[in-house]
Design a protein around this motif. Sequence first.
Motif, PDB file in Angstrom:
ATOM      1  N   ASP A  94      -2.903   8.876  -6.878  1.00  0.00           N
ATOM      2  CA  ASP A  94      -2.452   9.654  -8.145  1.00  0.00           C
ATOM      3  C   ASP A  94      -1.575  10.919  -7.482  1.00  0.00           C
ATOM      4  OD1 ASP A  94      -4.776  10.946  -7.218  1.00  0.00           O
ATOM      5  OD2 ASP A  94      -5.567  11.596  -9.194  1.00  0.00           O
ATOM      6  N   GLY A  95      -1.935  11.367  -6.532  1.00  0.00           N
ATOM      7  CA  GLY A  95      -1.203  12.700  -5.977  1.00  0.00           C
ATOM      8  C   GLY A  95       0.207  12.269  -5.715  1.00  0.00           C
ATOM      9  N   GLU A  96       0.522  10.994  -5.217  1.00  0.00           N
ATOM     10  CA  GLU A  96       1.751  10.724  -4.927  1.00  0.00           C
ATOM     11  C   GLU A  96       2.676  10.342  -6.098  1.00  0.00           C
ATOM     12  OE1 GLU A  96       3.202   6.917  -3.495  1.00  0.00           O
ATOM     13  OE2 GLU A  96       1.204   6.261  -3.251  1.00  0.00           O
TER      14      GLU A  96
ATOM     15  N   ILE B  37      -0.588  20.261  -9.859  1.00  0.00           N
ATOM     16  CA  ILE B  37       0.316  19.459 -10.535  1.00  0.00           C
ATOM     17  C   ILE B  37      -0.251  19.213 -12.056  1.00  0.00           C
ATOM     18  CG2 ILE B  37       1.889  17.421 -10.547  1.00  0.00           C
ATOM     19  CD1 ILE B  37       1.801  17.582  -7.632  1.00  0.00           C
ATOM     20  N   ALA B  38       0.377  19.380 -12.980  1.00  0.00           N
ATOM     21  CA  ALA B  38      -0.192  19.054 -14.407  1.00  0.00           C
ATOM     22  C   ALA B  38       0.099  17.409 -14.557  1.00  0.00           C
ATOM     23  CB  ALA B  38       0.276  19.744 -15.255  1.00  0.00           C
ATOM     24  N   PHE B  39      -1.054  16.555 -14.172  1.00  0.00           N
ATOM     25  CA  PHE B  39      -0.811  15.370 -14.325  1.00  0.00           C
ATOM     26  C   PHE B  39      -1.140  14.911 -15.710  1.00  0.00           C
ATOM     27  CE2 PHE B  39      -1.459  15.269  -9.740  1.00  0.00           C
ATOM     28  CZ  PHE B  39      -0.543  14.414  -9.174  1.00  0.00           C
TER      29      PHE B  39
ATOM     30  N   LEU C 252       0.801  -1.202   0.055  1.00  0.00           N
ATOM     31  CA  LEU C 252      -0.024   0.174  -0.075  1.00  0.00           C
ATOM     32  C   LEU C 252       0.824   1.336  -0.050  1.00  0.00           C
ATOM     33  CD1 LEU C 252      -2.905   1.358   0.153  1.00  0.00           C
ATOM     34  CD2 LEU C 252      -2.657   1.079   2.549  1.00  0.00           C
ATOM     35  N   SER C 253       1.256   1.808  -1.207  1.00  0.00           N
ATOM     36  CA  SER C 253       1.955   2.909  -1.210  1.00  0.00           C
ATOM     37  C   SER C 253       1.245   4.150  -0.671  1.00  0.00           C
ATOM     38  CB  SER C 253       2.161   3.070  -2.809  1.00  0.00           C
ATOM     39  OG  SER C 253       3.755   4.047  -2.673  1.00  0.00           O
ATOM     40  N   LYS C 254       0.034   4.324  -0.759  1.00  0.00           N
ATOM     41  CA  LYS C 254      -0.711   5.516  -0.190  1.00  0.00           C
ATOM     42  C   LYS C 254      -1.026   5.072   1.281  1.00  0.00           C
ATOM     43  CE  LYS C 254      -5.072   5.898  -1.248  1.00  0.00           C
ATOM     44  NZ  LYS C 254      -6.442   6.546  -1.724  1.00  0.00           N
ATOM     45  N   GLY C 255      -0.074   4.990   1.994  1.00  0.00           N
ATOM     46  CA  GLY C 255      -0.200   4.341   3.377  1.00  0.00           C
ATOM     47  C   GLY C 255      -1.298   4.783   4.206  1.00  0.00           C
TER      48      GLY C 255
ATOM     49  N   ASN D 267      -8.264   9.512  -8.026  1.00  0.00           N
ATOM     50  CA  ASN D 267      -9.445  10.447  -7.532  1.00  0.00           C
ATOM     51  C   ASN D 267      -9.390  11.917  -7.783  1.00  0.00           C
ATOM     52  OD1 ASN D 267      -7.680  11.489  -5.321  1.00  0.00           O
ATOM     53  ND2 ASN D 267      -8.272   9.613  -3.976  1.00  0.00           N
ATOM     54  N   ARG D 268      -8.112  12.376  -8.339  1.00  0.00           N
ATOM     55  CA  ARG D 268      -7.959  13.556  -8.783  1.00  0.00           C
ATOM     56  C   ARG D 268      -7.929  14.590  -7.895  1.00  0.00           C
ATOM     57  NH1 ARG D 268      -8.366  13.911 -14.690  1.00  0.00           N
ATOM     58  NH2 ARG D 268      -8.693  11.802 -15.552  1.00  0.00           N
TER      59      ARG D 268
END
Length: 292
Positions: free
Chosen positions: A160-162, A202-204, A77-80, A190-191
């Motif tokens: 996605d933020g990370e 951040i321009a993803f 789980l990277s988004k811990g 989830n943007r």
Amino acid sequence: MRDDVARLEGDRPSVAELEDRAFELRSKLLHLCGTYEGAVHIGGDLSAADIFTALFHYGLRVDPHDISNPHRDRFLLSKGHAAVCMYIAMSMRGFFSYEGIVDTYGQLDSAYGMHPCKVQLPGVEASTGSLGHGLPIAVGMALSGRHRGDAHRVVCLLGDGETGEGSVWEAAMAARSNSLGNLVAFVDRNRQLMTSHAEERIAFEPYPDKWRAFGWDVVEIDGHDMASLVKAIDELPAPDSDRPTVVICETVKGKGVDFMERNLAWHAGSLGAEDLQRALAALEASRQKETV
């Protein structure tokens, strides 16, 4: 060896059964948020609930009664900060009890911290929470498995933020350079970041093209459609293939609770008794709407 592998297969539930479990997961998550005095990362938990359900109850070859089985799939789980949702998904699979989570969550020396700790909680593959670190660890695990000739997958769930972290893209490059087809990343798209919507800071975009440019196979799905999640899992290339896969799951932060959905105020929070009943009613209404 055959018996070890057979225990990991198990019976796979239907899409309808998985949808019921995702609803149960969200309900239990809200109840915990209503009993814990501190803040819970409820928004990102709710956005990832369907992904957790699909992985722990369908996709991952794991045995809760044999957590050290060498043939098991590894999940990171990277988004811990979404750990509590993972804990509940694992409890529903039989790793441990839901009551134990509710009774001790966030307390000193609890196995169920705000971020997962492999030392405190057997069954967790890596301690995570510092964003951008999960995929690099997963690359190392996948590379090790490849060198040993193992047939398991390494699966990593990111927010996605990370993926604004440079370490994510260094890992993505290393994964393709080492032909790690045994590595799968799921992105909870989830943007939203903690205090803003994604494209404001951040321009993803073009987001899928970035992964393609790093040599990954890219699958884009609705992360709240269980049939799409199951299909993406069923169609993953074999672990001995030579290209890693990313499944980009379009999701809604706070999914299922109307006053939380896409609301920056609910990145993290707690629910009083009145808000809990309001949230549960909203969740039930959302479910009824989706089943009509």
